[in-house]
Design an enzyme around this catalytic site. Sequence first.
Site, mmCIF file in Angstrom:
data_model
loop_
_atom_site.group_PDB
_atom_site.id
_atom_site.type_symbol
_atom_site.label_atom_id
_atom_site.label_comp_id
_atom_site.label_asym_id
_atom_site.label_seq_id
_atom_site.Cartn_x
_atom_site.Cartn_y
_atom_site.Cartn_z
ATOM 1 C CD GLU A 182 12.916 4.428 8.229
ATOM 2 O OE1 GLU A 182 12.786 5.261 9.152
ATOM 3 O OE2 GLU A 182 12.908 4.732 7.026
ATOM 4 C CE LYS B 247 -3.136 2.941 2.444
ATOM 5 N NZ LYS B 247 -2.358 4.067 1.900
HETATM 6 C C1 SIN Z 1 13.450 8.211 5.418
HETATM 7 O O1 SIN Z 1 13.172 9.369 5.591
HETATM 8 O O2 SIN Z 1 12.840 7.334 6.027
HETATM 9 C C2 SIN Z 1 14.501 7.738 4.458
HETATM 10 C C3 SIN Z 1 15.658 8.628 4.309
HETATM 11 C C4 SIN Z 1 16.779 7.999 3.522
HETATM 12 O O3 SIN Z 1 16.687 6.863 3.056
HETATM 13 O O4 SIN Z 1 17.806 8.646 3.395
#
Ligand code: SIN
Length: 487
Positions: free
Chosen positions: A257, A181
Amino acid sequence: MTIQLNDSTLLKTQAYIDGQWVDGDKGETFAVTNPATGEHLADVASVGADETRRAIIAAEKAMVSWKALPAKTRSELLERWYSLIIDNQEDLAVLMTAEQGKPLFESRGEVAYGASFIKWFAEEGKRVYGDIIPSTADRRGVVVKQPVGVVAAITPWNFPNAMIARKVAPALAVGCAMVLKPAAETPLSALALVELANRAGLPAGLFSVLPGINAQAIGGEMTSNTIVKKVTFTGSTPVGKLLMKQCADTVKRTSMELGGNAPVIIFDDADLDAAVAGVLVAKYRNSGQTCICANRILVQEGIYDAFIEKFAAAVKGFRVGNGMDADSTHGPVITEKAATEIHAKVQSAVAEGATVVIGGQAGSQGACFYEPTILTNVTDKMRVFREEIFGPVAPVFKFSTEEQAIAMANDTQFGLAAYLYTENMGRVWRVSEGIDYGMVGVNETAISSEVIPFGGMKESGQGREGSKYGLDDYLETKYICIGGLNR
Ligand code: SIN
């Protein structure tokens, strides 16, 4: 059509389920708009729980033969997908800037960044090794790694391409299937990516993309369906916690994350020009909308004034505007609501005594713009210290000692990325080891790439994306005991 592409067939507005472009069952759509101009870009199919369930069932079916393929064959297919992405880099960048707002040069960079994960994992997928464990004379323990199963992914709008690639590439490389998604703000990048996967020859059902505004219906199905063995999410900490709770009922694996509150610690002995250059990138990349953006700039008292002077002079040189314009260095934020929330944090800091060195207002270019801002006289009680700002606002704090800097850096529930600038090698080690962050940049803020393990500690999440460690999140470890060897 408002988006001009070399290949107009990359502009897709339907869901991609089981190898077919389809409308949602109820015929519902949602609008995608350009944050720089407010222009309506497309109406995209909005799916719900039923379509999600069908995609999951198709994924389970497709995975049977996919995981049985030699890793080399899966790798060749991923390599083809990588090449198609690179061949269509400009169109993918234009789509991204149109729906997300970042300047075209950043979008081109992100497309290359996303593609690098596909290439990397096409290689790494061939290196999934096990172990043989010596035990007693008549038995051996064999450890094999196997794909975790059908994976559901939910991805954010700030990196509409790379956050997808970073999840789907390792999953497919080791033999999993995925249902995705994408963020409702930026579905067009995701749909173009899956179209290219389709052209590369990805089997039907292996990777379905489910656009929609009913996140609860799609996410609810993903987290409750027993076929799904893993959920991977990039986004806010509150949503991550909710998904983890929902996944608990069926004991799914999760990778999260989540939010950040990155400190940049600049010591008196730092190379000041390098520190200013580093903070400019870490703070204002993507208009401050990355999870690893500098959120708190901590500067030692001896160089504080010099830092502010150079930093403010550099920020004055920014050209904020429509990302499609070649001379724009910085674009809008994602929505008017986001701009309003950023301004509320600035106003609350000012009400508590902060000083606006530059910016501090909504931008004049449109409803989604916010001026690049620097705040001084800020304290650790303010929202700009405690909360993720997710916008182009840099609060600069003063500290005296190394111990104080470490304590300030750790004074947060987040632990994603942190940065420090110093020329003292002993300090490099003391501080890097003393701060609770999954990633530490020393004299460097451009830390992301496909070869490094990206991920956080504390409430910034769990699991790692990219690098050889990024495969582990999509693998089960199975122990096989082979006995009776002396018979
Ligand atoms: C993110 O903001 O989660 C990713 C940033 C990145 O991969 O540099």
